[in-house]
Design an enzyme around this catalytic site. Structure first.
Site, short mmCIF file in Angstrom:
data_model
loop_
_atom_site.label_atom_id
_atom_site.label_comp_id
_atom_site.label_asym_id
_atom_site.label_seq_id
_atom_site.Cartn_x
_atom_site.Cartn_y
_atom_site.Cartn_z
N ASP A 54 0.82 -1.22 0.00
CA ASP A 54 0.00 0.00 0.00
C ASP A 54 0.85 1.27 0.00
OD1 ASP A 54 -2.33 -1.51 0.13
OD2 ASP A 54 -2.40 -1.48 2.31
N TYR A 112 5.86 -9.83 7.52
CA TYR A 112 5.81 -8.38 7.60
C TYR A 112 6.28 -7.93 8.98
CZ TYR A 112 3.01 -7.77 3.34
OH TYR A 112 2.57 -7.74 2.04
#
Length: 267
Positions: A54, A112
């Site tokens: 994103d 992540y």
């Protein structure tokens, strides 16, 4: 002829509207394709990233499938791309591959990191600053609840109803004084470390927002547990800012840097 490559891309996402190319917005994918058009001018350039990060999100592991019409040695393509790309996007590995390498579907595990600081009022594109103190011990306990296979419909954003919301999380923990990210003035920060088979849109950032709410006493452990089993909408957190998120590792079912399989000669 068409030639195919896999390239590992590291980037600082601060100045980009995410990976996926968009009209009228500067993205990582667009920037890489612009560089490729200088190196190998053609209308048949094609790229695909293993993860569509994103806006503002960083990467230390994204793998980009590249199709061009010029035959370049991998080290030559790496050098030429890094000459054309801005300094906040770097190609760190490159290898020849084959036309049908599925850079998205061959990824079997992703890790992540979400970096944050507490009692901190700095505004940084590389970590999330939280001015209040957090109960880190409660956050550590809550993080473990996400481990396993769950329906994450309450921990994703604007995902189509016909998309399967089940994902398996292998690891989810809060670590103190993290040392994954040593650059960008991240000393003294904390990190959410989360590994899974895959992630829904903004899933990690909503999990992080939920854990921050746990640390602030705004959300309870039972509310997190209920949200993981309920088919009704249950809000437990918020979408944490993209700047704290790093795509750190990807494991593939087929190594993207082993090159295409050689064809056996007929005897």
């Amino acid at each position: 002829m068409k030639f195919f490559y896999n390239a590992e891309v590291h980037y600082n996402g601060e100045n980009y509207f995410g990976w996926q190319k968009q009209k009228n917005f500067k993205t990582i994918q667009d920037t890489i394709e612009d560089a490729l058009r200088v190196i190998a001018p053609s209308e048949k350039i094609r790229t695909m990233g293993s993860s569509r990060t994103d806006t503002g999100v960083h990467s230390r592991a994204n793998v980009c499938f590249i199709q061009i019409q010029e035959d370049l040695e991998p080290h030559e393509l790496t050098k030429k791309l890094n000459q054309e790309l801005p300094n906040d996007i770097r190609i760190t590995k490159c290898e020849r591959t084959y036309r049908h390498f599925k850079v998205v579907y061959f990824a079997k595990r992703k890790q992540y990191l979400y970096i944050f600081k507490i009692n901190n009022s700095d505004h940084s594109p590389f970590y999330h600053s939280i001015e209040e103190n957090l109960d880190i011990e409660k956050m550590k306990v809550a993080a473990k609840v996400f481990i396993g296979t769950h329906d994450f419909r309450n921990f994703c954003h604007k995902v189509s109803e016909n998309v399967d919301k089940k994902r398996e999380i292998f690891e989810c923990k809060i670590i103190e004084d993290q040392d994954f990210i040593s650059e960008n003035n991240c000393h003294g920060s904390y990190a959410l470390v989360i590994e899974g088979s895959g992630f829904l849109k903004q899933m990690v950032r909503i999990i992080m927002g939920s854990l921050i709410n746990i640390g602030l006493g705004k959300t309870t452990l039972s509310q997190i547990q209920e949200a993981l089993v309920s088919t009704e909408f249950k809000k437990t957190g918020f979408i944490a800012p993209g700047g704290g998120l790093y795509l750190n590792e990807i494991e593939f079912i087929r190594d993207p840097f082993k090159g295409p399989k050689s064809k056996k000669k007929k005897s």
